[in-house]
Write an enzyme that holds these catalytic residues in place. Structure first.
Site, mmCIF file in Angstrom:
data_model
loop_
_atom_site.group_PDB
_atom_site.id
_atom_site.type_symbol
_atom_site.label_atom_id
_atom_site.label_comp_id
_atom_site.label_asym_id
_atom_site.label_seq_id
_atom_site.Cartn_x
_atom_site.Cartn_y
_atom_site.Cartn_z
ATOM 1 N N CYS A 276 -13.267 -6.200 -15.540
ATOM 2 C CA CYS A 276 -14.029 -7.204 -15.449
ATOM 3 C C CYS A 276 -15.554 -6.837 -14.512
ATOM 4 O O CYS A 276 -16.857 -6.446 -14.852
ATOM 5 C CB CYS A 276 -13.794 -8.703 -15.492
ATOM 6 S SG CYS A 276 -12.253 -8.837 -16.133
HETATM 7 N N1 SAJ Z 1 -12.078 -5.585 -4.254
HETATM 8 C C1 SAJ Z 1 -12.311 -5.823 -3.147
HETATM 9 N N2 SAJ Z 1 -12.874 -6.736 -2.120
HETATM 10 C C2 SAJ Z 1 -12.404 -8.068 -2.360
HETATM 11 C C3 SAJ Z 1 -12.040 -8.291 -3.498
HETATM 12 C C4 SAJ Z 1 -11.800 -7.022 -4.434
HETATM 13 O O1 SAJ Z 1 -12.233 -4.270 -2.613
HETATM 14 O O2 SAJ Z 1 -13.066 -8.339 -1.483
HETATM 15 C C5 SAJ Z 1 -11.893 -4.622 -5.319
HETATM 16 C C6 SAJ Z 1 -9.838 -4.843 -5.897
HETATM 17 O O3 SAJ Z 1 -9.381 -3.977 -5.280
HETATM 18 C C7 SAJ Z 1 -10.882 -4.706 -6.957
HETATM 19 C C8 SAJ Z 1 -11.894 -5.304 -7.346
HETATM 20 O O4 SAJ Z 1 -12.709 -5.671 -6.646
HETATM 21 O O5 SAJ Z 1 -10.240 -3.289 -7.240
HETATM 22 C C9 SAJ Z 1 -11.624 -6.091 -8.716
HETATM 23 O O6 SAJ Z 1 -11.243 -7.488 -7.611
HETATM 24 P P1 SAJ Z 1 -10.839 -8.598 -8.184
HETATM 25 O O7 SAJ Z 1 -10.435 -9.626 -7.205
HETATM 26 O O8 SAJ Z 1 -12.477 -9.632 -8.517
HETATM 27 O O9 SAJ Z 1 -9.724 -9.030 -9.462
HETATM 28 P P2 SAJ Z 1 -10.343 -8.418 -11.084
HETATM 29 O O10 SAJ Z 1 -10.995 -7.664 -11.232
HETATM 30 O O11 SAJ Z 1 -9.373 -8.687 -11.505
HETATM 31 O O12 SAJ Z 1 -11.332 -9.871 -11.072
HETATM 32 C C10 SAJ Z 1 -11.103 -10.880 -11.644
HETATM 33 C C11 SAJ Z 1 -11.604 -11.582 -12.223
HETATM 34 N N3 SAJ Z 1 -11.433 -13.037 -13.570
HETATM 35 C C12 SAJ Z 1 -11.764 -13.089 -14.327
HETATM 36 O O13 SAJ Z 1 -12.821 -12.295 -14.627
HETATM 37 C C13 SAJ Z 1 -11.262 -13.952 -15.620
HETATM 38 C C14 SAJ Z 1 -12.548 -13.423 -11.556
HETATM 39 O O14 SAJ Z 1 -13.408 -13.548 -12.040
HETATM 40 C C15 SAJ Z 1 -11.435 -13.334 -10.202
HETATM 41 O O15 SAJ Z 1 -12.411 -13.801 -9.675
HETATM 42 C C16 SAJ Z 1 -10.894 -12.419 -9.568
HETATM 43 O O16 SAJ Z 1 -9.688 -12.053 -10.857
HETATM 44 C C17 SAJ Z 1 -9.712 -13.354 -8.973
HETATM 45 O O17 SAJ Z 1 -10.355 -14.064 -8.389
HETATM 46 O O18 SAJ Z 1 -8.928 -12.169 -8.807
#
Ligand code: SAJ
Length: 439
Positions: A276
Site C-alpha cells: 500500500c
Molecule cells: N514504516 C516505517 N516507519 C513507520 C511506520 C512504518 O519505516 O513509522 C515502514 C514499515 O516498516 C513498512 C512500511 O513503512 O515497511 C509500511 O508500514 P505500515 O505500518 O504503513 O504498514 P502497511 O503497509 O501494512 O500499511 C497498512 C495500511 N493499511 C491500508 O492501506 C488499508 C495503512 O493505511 C495502515 O495505517 C497501516 O497498515 C497500519 O496502521 O498498520
C-alpha cells in the site's frame, strides 16, 4: 410502479440482492464474508481456480479469515466461489477488489481493473450497483469504469445502474480494526449512486461515510496512505540529519512523542515496504504529472524512502571499516526479511534491497526470518539460516532489518560481534555499546 432504484433498494434492504465480489484476495474475501454474515447470498468471482477450490473445499486462503468461517458460510449456502464471470448476469450488487500494482516503469498497472470491468460490462443489467474498492488515482471510476459499463444505450448511471468508489482499509493481521468495524467511505458517480451504494454497504458494515463523489473517495484513500509515506520519509531524513549531527534520533523521537497533541510518532527504518504505502501515493503523483503538476512531497518522500536500503548498507560498510574489515568478503547476517514485524509478507520489502546491495558489494550474505523460510528476488535465492545462534556467532556483522518480536535481542547483543540496528530493536541497551550502530 416502483423505479429500478426502488426495486434494488428493496432487495438490498430485505437481503435478497445477490452479491458478487470480484477478486478474493486480502480485501475481497473478508468483504465477501461480511456480506454473507449479514445474510446476503454471496458469490466470489476469482480467476485463480486454486483460490476458488479452497473456498469450495470449505477452507480459507487468507490468514485473517478463519477456515471455520468459510466452512459455516459455504455450508449454509451464503457463500460460494467461481471462476466464471457469467454468474454476474444474475447478480445485483458487485464489489471490485482487484490488485492495482505498479509497472516496472513505476507507472500504475490498471490492467486488473480494466479486465474485471470489461468482463463485468458483458453482464451488467439495469438494477445493478457496482463499487470499486481497489486503490487507484482520482477519476478512475468516472473515466475508466463508467464508459465501459455504459456502452449499452439503455444503461444510465444514477438512473438504472449505480456506480461508486469505496476505498479498502484492510490492514492484514490487525485484529482491532476489521472489515466490519472500520469506517467505510463511499462516493458515487452521482448522488443517487452514493445513496444506493451506501445503503448496500450499511447492511454489512458498522459505519458508512457517504461523500459527494467517487473522486473524493478515491482521493481520501490516497491522502491516508500519502500521509504515512511522507511522514515516514520525513522521519527517515530526520535520522540522516541526526546522524550528521551526532544526535540519537530515537531519543529525539521519544522526546517529541511526549507531546500529547499535534504530533504523531513515526520511526526511521531501512525503507518502505508493503503493498500500500510505497505504491498508492505514486498513483496520485502519476495522475498529477499528466496534469503538468509535480507532487513534490510524494516524489521527495519516495526518493528518501527508496534510498534508505543504500543508506543502511553504507552504515554496514562504515561499521566494518571501523574494525578494519572490508565489506567485501565479510559475513553479513540480515535479521528479518518481511516488510514489517511479525508477518510473512515480502512485498516491496526493503530487506530484499539491503540483501541485494550487500551481495553486489561482495559481502557473504545470509538471512534469518522465522516467517520467511525461503526468498527469491531479482537473482537472489536464499533460505533462512537454520541455526540462528551459530549464524550470529560466525557473522562479522548482524543487520537488524525487521524487528520481529520473537527475536531474543539480549542474546543477539551478547553474541554478535557487530550490530547495525535499523529498527532500534536493541533499544537503549545499545545506546553506548561500541558494537551497536543505530541508523
Ligand atoms: N514504516 C516505517 N516507519 C513507520 C511506520 C512504518 O519505516 O513509522 C515502514 C514499515 O516498516 C513498512 C512500511 O513503512 O515497511 C509500511 O508500514 P505500515 O505500518 O504503513 O504498514 P502497511 O503497509 O501494512 O500499511 C497498512 C495500511 N493499511 C491500508 O492501506 C488499508 C495503512 O493505511 C495502515 O495505517 C497501516 O497498515 C497500519 O496502521 O498498520
Amino acid at each position: 410502479m416502483s423505479t429500478v432504484k426502488e426495486q434494488l433498494l428493496e432487495k438490498i434492504n430485505n437481503k435478497t440482492a445477490r452479491v458478487a465480489i470480484l477478486g478474493l484476495g486480502y480485501v475481497g474475501l473478508p468483504l465477501a464474508v461480511v456480506f454473507a454474515e449479514a445474510g446476503f447470498k454471496v458469490t466470489g468471482v476469482e480467476p485463480d481456480p486454486r483460490k476458488v477450490q479452497t473456498i469450495l473445499n470449505h477452507q480459507s486462503h487468507i490468514k485473517d479469515v478463519p477456515a471455520e468461517t468459510i466452512d459455516r458460510l459455504t455450508s449454509n449456502g451464503k457463500l460460494t466461489a467461481t471462476t466464471e464471470f457469467s454468474v454476474l448476469q444474475e447478480m445485483d450488487a458487485i464489489s471490485i477488489c482487484v490488485p492495482t500494482p505498479l509497472r516496472k516503469t513505476g507507472d500504475p498497472d490498471l490492467s486488473f481493473i480494466i479486465d474485471a470491468t470489461d468482463k463485468l460490462a458483458q453482464y451488467i443489467h439495469p438494477g445493478m450497483v457496482i463499487v470499486l474498492e481497489s486503490t487507484t488515482y482520482p477519476g478512475t471510476t468516472r473515466e475508466l469504469l463508467l464508459p465501459r459499463l455504459s456502452q449499452n444505450d439503455n444503461l444510465h448511471a444514477g438512473e438504472n445502474f449505480f456506480l461508486a468508489f469505496s476505498p479498502e482499509r484492510v490492514d492484514p493481521g490487525r485484529k482491532d480494526w476489521t472489515t466490519h468495524n472500520t469506517p467505510k467511505v463511499v462516493g458515487g458517480i452521482t448522488q443517487t449512486c452514493t445513496e444506493v451504494a451506501s445503503s448496500w454497504y450499511k447492511q454489512a458494515l458498522q459505519t458508512v461515510v457517504p461523500v459527494s463523489s467517487a473522486e473524493v473517495a478515491e482521493m481520501a484513500k490516497l491522502l491516508e496512505n500519502t500521509f504515512r509515506m511522507v511522514n515516514i520519509g520525513m522521519v527517515n531524513e530526520m535520522a540522516i540529519m541526526c546522524d550528521r549531527l551526532g544526535i540519537d534520533v530515537w531519543e529525539v523521537i521519544d522526546a517529541a512523542a511526549t507531546k500529547p497533541f499535534g504530533f504523531m510518532k513515526f520511526t526511521p527504518g531501512p525503507g518502505l515496504g508493503g503493498h500500500c504505502i510505497p505504491i498508492d501515493p505514486l498513483y496520485l503523483s502519476w495522475k498529477l504529472r499528466a496534469l503538468n503538476y509535480t507532487a513534490r512531497f510524494i516524489e521527495l518522500a519516495s526518493e528518501i524512502n527508496t534510498n534508505m536500503p543504500r543508506y543502511v548498507v553504507g552504515k554496514v560498510q562504515d561499521a566494518l571499516n571501523q574494525q578494519s574489515k572490508p565489506l567485501k568478503g565479510s559475513q553479513v547476517l540480515v535479521l528479518g526479511a518481511a516488510y514489517k514485524p511479525d508477518i510473512d509478507d515480502l512485498r516491496e520489502s526493503p530487506a530484499l534491497d539491503v540483501m541485494g546491495l550487500l551481495h553486489q558489494k561482495g559481502a557473504i550474505v545470509s538471512y534469518h526470518d522465522p516467517y520467511v523460510p525461503h526468498l527469491q528476488h531479482e537473482g537472489l535465492d536464499y533460505s533462512s539460516v537454520l541455526d540462528l545462534n551459530q549464524a550470529i556467532l560466525s557473522s562479522d556483522c548482524v543487520v537488524i532489518v525487521t524487528n520481529h518480536q520473537c527475536y531474543d535481542y539480549d542474546a543477539i547483543l551478547q553474541n554478535a560481534r557487530l550490530i547495525v540496528d535499523t529498527r532500534h530493536a536493541i533499544g537503549n541497551k545499545g545506546r553506548h555499546n561500541s558494537k551497536v550502530v543505530s541508523i
